[in-house]
Write an enzyme that holds these catalytic residues in place. Structure first.
Site, PDB file in Angstrom:
ATOM      1  CE  LYS A  73     -17.668  -6.581  -3.093  1.00  0.00           C
ATOM      2  NZ  LYS A  73     -16.356  -6.187  -2.535  1.00  0.00           N
ATOM      3  CD  GLU A 122      -7.318   2.873   1.334  1.00  0.00           C
ATOM      4  OE1 GLU A 122      -7.876   2.271   2.274  1.00  0.00           O
ATOM      5  OE2 GLU A 122      -7.009   2.329   0.258  1.00  0.00           O
ATOM      6  N   GLY A 157     -12.889  -6.232  -2.427  1.00  0.00           N
ATOM      7  CA  GLY A 157     -12.441  -5.239  -3.380  1.00  0.00           C
ATOM      8  C   GLY A 157     -13.524  -4.685  -4.288  1.00  0.00           C
ATOM      9  CG  ASP A 196      -7.847   1.530  -2.870  1.00  0.00           C
ATOM     10  OD1 ASP A 196      -6.791   1.175  -2.303  1.00  0.00           O
ATOM     11  OD2 ASP A 196      -8.958   1.095  -2.527  1.00  0.00           O
ATOM     12  CG  ASP A 256     -12.672   1.898  -1.644  1.00  0.00           C
ATOM     13  OD1 ASP A 256     -11.631   1.240  -1.744  1.00  0.00           O
ATOM     14  OD2 ASP A 256     -13.079   2.376  -0.572  1.00  0.00           O
ATOM     15  CG  LEU A 294      -3.126  -3.843  -1.932  1.00  0.00           C
ATOM     16  CD1 LEU A 294      -2.760  -4.424  -3.292  1.00  0.00           C
ATOM     17  CD2 LEU A 294      -2.121  -4.318  -0.890  1.00  0.00           C
ATOM     18  CG  ASP A 295     -10.279  -2.156  -3.940  1.00  0.00           C
ATOM     19  OD1 ASP A 295     -10.651  -1.844  -2.793  1.00  0.00           O
ATOM     20  OD2 ASP A 295     -11.053  -2.511  -4.836  1.00  0.00           O
ATOM     21  CB  THR A 348      -5.418  -4.222   2.071  1.00  0.00           C
ATOM     22  OG1 THR A 348      -5.122  -3.137   1.194  1.00  0.00           O
ATOM     23  CG2 THR A 348      -4.228  -4.462   2.981  1.00  0.00           C
ATOM     24  CG  ASP A 393      -1.966  -1.038   1.277  1.00  0.00           C
ATOM     25  OD1 ASP A 393      -3.091  -0.748   0.853  1.00  0.00           O
ATOM     26  OD2 ASP A 393      -1.658  -2.144   1.731  1.00  0.00           O
TER      27      ASP A 393
END
Length: 347
Positions: A262, A74, A258, A133, A285, A135-136, A138, A51
């Site tokens: 999706k 983020e 995440g 973001d 996000d 690292l969506d 995590t 991240d």
């Protein structure tokens, strides 16, 4: 002499290149086994070395090339010098070759306004805002790491990213671009795409899209007619989420991590709608995923059907949840229970 590409296309081309670099960073941190995990607000809100490195890479790289564009990440990181090897100066040549949609062709990095009464020229930062973001997913990233470095797995190094429940598929890097509060372009890197194909497979992919131009890097597909498949949260569920999902009368429910993942499920025909009737998601996000979904004719709103805005001063929390669909968004909106709507603040 050929005209220079529009600012938006140059920004997207740079975001694509740094997203690819970010995907490599995410892979390398996992390979090292040294994730540097810290809890932010609890066990379901984690931050890793990946991240931190990815946000530094993306923000520093884009700031260097586009110093007047607002960039919001983020992670709350200390101001410090960024290592040169984290800087990406490249741009995607394929994106630069694309024509910018007319409505965005004249966007500027810095906007000039003339005050005629005082005979002054005033420079303003552009209304372009980048939401990052790093690292969506995590939580899924850290859970996959625990499997990878368990004693059972270490005995099988020939299977380089084996993990239960396909958790690595949930992980994405998100770079969203907004103008005037609207998400107009997005880049999603999926660092571990193809990881289950084994040694020799090409690892990772990058999806991108611009409103009025389309979306690229994947094959657009739809769920078969008559099927309602809902994708929702894997680790942040509650009664409101469950009630909203059940109200859709789904034939199947997929619980994954995440927001980026999706939306990928929606555009690749694995799910019909993304239902998350709870606060939790934030602007970083949803900005990139929303732009890509809208670029192919889909729709993302809060649970009331209101659009989110992405200007620089907006609150970061998506307080009224997320409702997204590639097709038939109105149907899913009509199914949201009144009790759910009353429990969530309308934007």
């Amino acid at each position: 002499m050929a005209n220079r590409p529009a600012v938006l296309m140059r920004l997207v081309a740079s975001a694509y290149a740094v997203a690819e670099k970010a995907g490599t960073i995410v892979q390398k941190v996992l390979q090292s086994g040294e994730l540097g995990i810290v809890e932010k607000s609890g066990a379901n809100d984690l931050q890793t070395l990946a991240d931190r490195l990815v946000q530094k890479s993306i923000c520093a790289s884009l700031s260097k090339s586009f110093p007047k564009v607002t960039i919001i990440g983020e992670e709350e990181l200390p101001a410090e010098a960024v290592e040169e090897d984290l800087i990406e100066n490249g741009q995607s040549s394929l994106i630069l070759q694309k024509s910018c949609p007319d409505e965005y062709a004249s966007l500027k990095e810095e906007e000039v306004k003339r005050n005629r009464k005082q005979n002054m020229v005033i420079f303003h930062l552009s209304q372009l805002v980048v939401w990052v973001d790093p690292l969506d997913g995590t939580k899924e990233y850290t859970e996959a790491a625990r499997v990878l470095y368990s004693p059972v797995y270490i005995q099988k190094p020939e299977q380089p990213y084996r993990a239960t429940n396909r958790l690595l598929d949930h992980v994405t890097v998100l770079i969203g671009i907004a103008y005037g509060g609207t998400a107009i372009a997005g880049v999603i890197n999926q660092p571990f795409y193809n990881y289950q194909m084994g040694a020799g497979a090409s690892l990772g992919r990058t999806l991108w899209g611009v409103l009025g131009l389309g979306a690229f890097g994947f094959q657009l597909q739809e769920v078969p007619d008559g099927k309602r498949i809902i994708t929702t949260t894997r680790s942040h569920s509650n009664k409101l989420v469950i009630d909203a999902v059940q109200a859709m009368e789904p034939h199947d429910v997929i619980r994954v991590g995440g927001a980026g993942n999706k939306i990928i499920q929606l555009v690749e025909g694995k799910a019909s709608a993304y239902v998350f009737a709870s606060p939790g998601c934030k602007k970083w996000d949803t900005c990139a995923p929303e732009a890509i979904l809208h670029a192919v004719g889909g729709k993302l709103t809060d649970m009331h059907g209101n659009a989110y805005t992405y200007d620089a001063n907006v609150k970061h929390m998506n307080s009224a949840g997320v409702l997204a669909a590639l097709r038939n968004h109105e149907y899913y909106l009509s199914r949201v229970p009144q009790a759910v709507l009353q429990a969530l603040p309308s934007n």
